[in-house]
Design a protein around this motif. Structure first.
Motif, mmCIF file in Angstrom:
data_model
loop_
_atom_site.group_PDB
_atom_site.id
_atom_site.type_symbol
_atom_site.label_atom_id
_atom_site.label_comp_id
_atom_site.label_asym_id
_atom_site.label_seq_id
_atom_site.Cartn_x
_atom_site.Cartn_y
_atom_site.Cartn_z
ATOM 1 N N TYR A 1 -9.152 6.484 -22.151
ATOM 2 C CA TYR A 1 -7.902 5.723 -22.141
ATOM 3 C C TYR A 1 -7.540 5.365 -20.709
ATOM 4 N N TYR A 2 -7.241 4.085 -20.490
ATOM 5 C CA TYR A 2 -6.758 3.576 -19.212
ATOM 6 C C TYR A 2 -5.301 3.149 -19.416
ATOM 7 N N SER A 3 -4.380 3.802 -18.746
ATOM 8 C CA SER A 3 -2.961 3.490 -18.945
ATOM 9 C C SER A 3 -2.584 2.217 -18.198
ATOM 10 N N PRO A 4 -1.478 1.561 -18.595
ATOM 11 C CA PRO A 4 -0.958 0.443 -17.802
ATOM 12 C C PRO A 4 -0.566 0.913 -16.401
ATOM 13 N N VAL A 5 -0.562 -0.033 -15.454
ATOM 14 C CA VAL A 5 -0.113 0.265 -14.092
ATOM 15 C C VAL A 5 1.140 -0.546 -13.795
ATOM 16 N N GLY A 6 2.005 0.004 -12.965
ATOM 17 C CA GLY A 6 3.331 -0.563 -12.749
ATOM 18 C C GLY A 6 3.340 -1.832 -11.923
ATOM 19 N N GLY A 7 4.425 -2.607 -12.092
ATOM 20 C CA GLY A 7 4.625 -3.822 -11.326
ATOM 21 C C GLY A 7 5.200 -3.523 -9.947
ATOM 22 N N GLY A 8 5.143 -4.538 -9.076
ATOM 23 C CA GLY A 8 5.623 -4.382 -7.710
ATOM 24 C C GLY A 8 7.078 -4.773 -7.549
ATOM 25 N N TYR A 9 7.743 -4.163 -6.587
ATOM 26 C CA TYR A 9 9.164 -4.418 -6.289
ATOM 27 C C TYR A 9 9.239 -5.079 -4.914
ATOM 28 N N GLY A 10 9.738 -6.305 -4.866
ATOM 29 C CA GLY A 10 9.934 -6.994 -3.599
ATOM 30 C C GLY A 10 8.693 -7.745 -3.139
ATOM 31 N N ASP A 11 8.860 -8.585 -2.135
ATOM 32 C CA ASP A 11 7.810 -9.452 -1.619
ATOM 33 C C ASP A 11 6.684 -8.618 -0.997
ATOM 34 N N PRO A 12 5.431 -8.778 -1.465
ATOM 35 C CA PRO A 12 4.319 -8.014 -0.875
ATOM 36 C C PRO A 12 4.134 -8.275 0.621
ATOM 37 N N LEU A 13 4.555 -9.461 1.094
ATOM 38 C CA LEU A 13 4.388 -9.771 2.518
ATOM 39 C C LEU A 13 5.339 -8.959 3.396
ATOM 40 N N GLU A 14 6.298 -8.261 2.770
ATOM 41 C CA GLU A 14 7.213 -7.417 3.528
ATOM 42 C C GLU A 14 6.771 -5.952 3.551
ATOM 43 N N ARG A 15 5.654 -5.657 2.936
ATOM 44 C CA ARG A 15 5.200 -4.265 2.899
ATOM 45 C C ARG A 15 4.690 -3.856 4.280
ATOM 46 N N ASP A 16 5.007 -2.652 4.677
ATOM 47 C CA ASP A 16 4.555 -2.104 5.940
ATOM 48 C C ASP A 16 3.022 -2.129 5.963
ATOM 49 N N PRO A 17 2.410 -2.843 6.941
ATOM 50 C CA PRO A 17 0.938 -2.911 6.981
ATOM 51 C C PRO A 17 0.277 -1.533 7.010
ATOM 52 N N ALA A 18 0.930 -0.557 7.633
ATOM 53 C CA ALA A 18 0.343 0.787 7.675
ATOM 54 C C ALA A 18 0.208 1.372 6.268
ATOM 55 N N LYS A 19 1.165 1.065 5.390
ATOM 56 C CA LYS A 19 1.076 1.559 4.004
ATOM 57 C C LYS A 19 -0.045 0.853 3.255
ATOM 58 N N VAL A 20 -0.263 -0.427 3.566
ATOM 59 C CA VAL A 20 -1.375 -1.149 2.939
ATOM 60 C C VAL A 20 -2.693 -0.523 3.358
ATOM 61 N N LEU A 21 -2.819 -0.215 4.650
ATOM 62 C CA LEU A 21 -4.031 0.458 5.125
ATOM 63 C C LEU A 21 -4.221 1.791 4.413
ATOM 64 N N ASP A 22 -3.151 2.563 4.264
ATOM 65 C CA ASP A 22 -3.257 3.852 3.561
ATOM 66 C C ASP A 22 -3.763 3.660 2.136
ATOM 67 N N ASP A 23 -3.267 2.613 1.457
ATOM 68 C CA ASP A 23 -3.699 2.370 0.078
ATOM 69 C C ASP A 23 -5.184 2.019 0.011
ATOM 70 N N VAL A 24 -5.679 1.283 1.023
ATOM 71 C CA VAL A 24 -7.107 0.983 1.066
ATOM 72 C C VAL A 24 -7.913 2.250 1.294
ATOM 73 N N LEU A 25 -7.482 3.050 2.236
ATOM 74 C CA LEU A 25 -8.204 4.288 2.550
ATOM 75 C C LEU A 25 -8.168 5.274 1.387
ATOM 76 N N ASP A 26 -7.072 5.237 0.617
ATOM 77 C CA ASP A 26 -6.946 6.135 -0.538
ATOM 78 C C ASP A 26 -7.632 5.588 -1.789
ATOM 79 N N GLY A 27 -8.125 4.354 -1.725
ATOM 80 C CA GLY A 27 -8.843 3.789 -2.863
ATOM 81 C C GLY A 27 -7.972 3.125 -3.913
ATOM 82 N N PHE A 28 -6.668 2.935 -3.616
ATOM 83 C CA PHE A 28 -5.798 2.270 -4.580
ATOM 84 C C PHE A 28 -6.078 0.768 -4.644
ATOM 85 N N ILE A 29 -6.400 0.160 -3.500
ATOM 86 C CA ILE A 29 -6.665 -1.275 -3.448
ATOM 87 C C ILE A 29 -7.893 -1.505 -2.571
#
Length: 593
Positions: free
Chosen positions: A523-551
């Protein structure tokens, strides 16, 4: 007329009531035999007055919040208030007489003080099997009678004497009698403790003082919720969605519509426009489940314990300002004898749509689209000695992005709050092996300033032939993004046989699926939607998500405008801030037309 209780005594009595409910819940789950109660804690417990108002409730799964008053009102049709005796114990689970759904069996005992009936001690718990058409859970069945044993206000004990014939009937009509009878014993012990503690409280402070305190506490909670509702601008707020199907008629979606009407400090949830009732069990009992979902939504949105400095008693007061409307004959208010057991994904979606409707006027309290379903799986089979085994499992999912933080990953969201089952417990007692239990990584969470939560992946492998029923939804209608956030992704369910290598995909809900040795259900569960403009996300958090394998790196560039450069530092990637600034300017220009 009883004098008002002073604030200090009020606080003490309120704390005592909450403690009683917690003790009742603890006794119930610690004494139970089935894992759905013992581990998942799919239960609720509390005390009630003569008008069936909730005086206190255990900190259990929110799906039981507000349901027990419906049980009591249904029981009154069979056992009037003058028909109770000390030592009575009533069993009840009829979905057309107030119950949340038939597997949630209620146990109710009267509370007498100095010879006078003063209230009730009650609990509910989800039973692993009540002898329905398919083991554990049901979906594609013709009517409510195929849901299994229906108890409509029956005295399991009368004046302290157990009804042995009814006890035998229950034992003889479940596939797993040792679990069901043990769980009933735990429920009875829990209710007995509630009776004892309520009487002790009245002996300590006096009946009149305790009952007056309960009235003041209910008024206090009601006033707190009304204060919060009054902050919302008057208006009609609408949100819509759909369910995949009814479990039989594939490809036919079921419309959902929620209108939230705010007028002063009152609110109405109107479900007019949602699907007509369906010919399967995918309907929702109105009193025990539809109304409860709406009560929960406003308490969660407006009276969250961790966002208020004031003490918030858990009682009937939080239900009073909320009116619920659903036309008779619709999926949220069905007409007997249509079945209504598989109701949980629908009430999750009510809550999610209420949040969506109100997001424009309470943005600081809303989330993006949550998974808002329930993957409820019934695994079963017959042992070589002829005995059935049945296992109920609730799978986690995810929440949408929040105003100030990302959506939590792999959690029980909204009305659930059940615990997962230890894999060691599963392996010791059942012919199932968990091959995979991880964060879902085949799709990214919904992009946003605060991203959606990642879902869960869980694989169970049959060691012998068996059966499976699965109650879920939202393979088609992905959780939405909000305030510029992007949508998440729907769920999916895969069946693969390790012996033959054959793979197939099943719909979200199905009944009585025959499984073979070596079949792996993933079973693969649904994944949640995003809150707010993605272009406003802290780039450091985006890097963390890449390193953690989320994206992926591509996803970081395309959705977040974050450019990463390969580096040989043990991590593999680092931020290219200059390229990120250029990329975000390009994406903003495209978005602006």
């Amino acid at each position: 007329m009883t004098r008002e209780v002073d604030p200090i005594s009020l606080q003490i009595i309120g704390g005592a009531l909450h403690s009683i409910a917690e003790q009742m819940g603890n006794v119930l789950y610690r004494m139970s035999y089935s894992s759905i109660i013992r581990e998942s804690q799919d239960l609720g417990a509390g005390l009630f007055d003569m008008d069936y108002n909730t005086l206190c409730e255990s900190d259990s799964t929110p799906m039981h919040i507000g349901s027990l008053p419906g049980y009591l009102r249904g029981i009154e049709k069979s056992v009037p208030k003058d028909g109770w005796k000390p030592g009575d114990c009533v069993i009840h689970n009829h979905p057309y007489f107030g119950a949340s759904h038939s597997p949630d069996i209620g146990i109710v005992m009267p509370v007498f003080f100095e010879g006078e009936l003063v209230g009730f001690s009650a609990n509910t718990a989800h039973h692993v099997d009540i002898g329905a058409a398919t083991p554990g859970l049901v979906i594609d069945i013709p009517d409510v009678f195929a849901e299994g044993m229906l108890f409509n206000g029956l005295k399991l004990y009368e004046a302290g004497v157990r009804n042995e014939w009814l006890w035998k009937y229950i034992r003889d009509n479940t596939r797993v009698p040792s679990l069901v009878m043990g769980d009933l014993e735990a429920q009875i012990a829990s209710a007995e403790l509630g009776v004892q503690r309520f009487v002790e409280l009245m002996e300590t402070y006096g009946k009149d003082t305790v009952l007056q305190a309960t009235r003041q506490l209910m008024d206090y909670t009601e006033n707190m919720l009304r204060r919060e509702i009054a902050k919302i601008p008057d208006g009609d707020y609408v949100a819509e969605g759909f369910m995949d199907d009814d479990g039989r008629n594939r490809g036919v979606t079921l419309p959902l519509k929620v209108t939230v009407r705010v007028r002063g400090d009152d609110v109405e949830v109107d479900l007019t426009g949602s699907s007509a009732q369906v010919p399967t069990a995918f309907n929702v009992p109105f009193d025990g489940s539809t109304k409860v979902a709406c009560f929960f939504a406003f308490r969660a949105l407006l009276l969250d314990t961790y966002t208020h400095e004031e003490y918030i008693p858990q009682n009937e007061g939080s239900f009073r300002p909320v009116k619920v409307t659903a036309p008779l004959g619709t999926i949220f208010n069905p007409i007997s004898p249509v079945a209504a057991e598989a109701r949980f994904s629908q009430i999750q979606r009510i809550v999610d749509l209420i949040i969506k409707a109100l997001a424009p006027v309470v943005p600081e309290k809303a989330t993006a689209g949550n998974a808002a379903v329930l993957s409820f799986a019934s695994y079963s089979g017959v042992r070589p000695d002829g005995d059935y085994w049945v296992f109920l499992e609730v799978n986690e999912a995810s929440m949408g992005g929040r105003p100030f933080s990302d959506g939590p990953d792999t959690v029980e969201e909204l009305m659930r709050n059940t615990r997962n089952n230890p894999l060691e417990d599963l392996g010791m007692h059942l012919p199932l092996i968990c091959d995979r239990y991880e964060v879902r990584d085949d799709v990214p969470p919904g992009a946003g300033k605060f991203r959606g939560g990642a879902g869960v992946v869980k694989s169970q492998r049959y060691l012998t032939p068996g059966f499976m029923t699965h109650e879920a939804d939202r393979h088609e209608d992905a959780p939405w993004g909000v305030f510029g956030g992007k949508p998440g992704h729907g769920g999916k369910l895969e069946v693969r046989n390790v012996n033959t290598g054959k793979v197939r995909y099943e719909p979200a809900k199905f009944s009585g699926l025959r499984t073979e040795e070596g079949d792996v259900i993933t079973y693969y569960s649904p994944v949640g939607g995003g809150y707010g403009d993605p272009l406003e996300r802290d780039p450091a958090k985006v890097l963390d998500d890449v390193l953690d394998g989320f994206i992926t790196v591509d996803h970081a560039r395309d959705d977040y405008g974050v450019v990463l450069a390969p580096v040989d530092d043990g991590y593999g990637w680092a931020l290219d801030l200059a390229a990120t600034a250029r990329r975000r300017t390009e994406l903003a220009a495209v978005a602006g037309g």
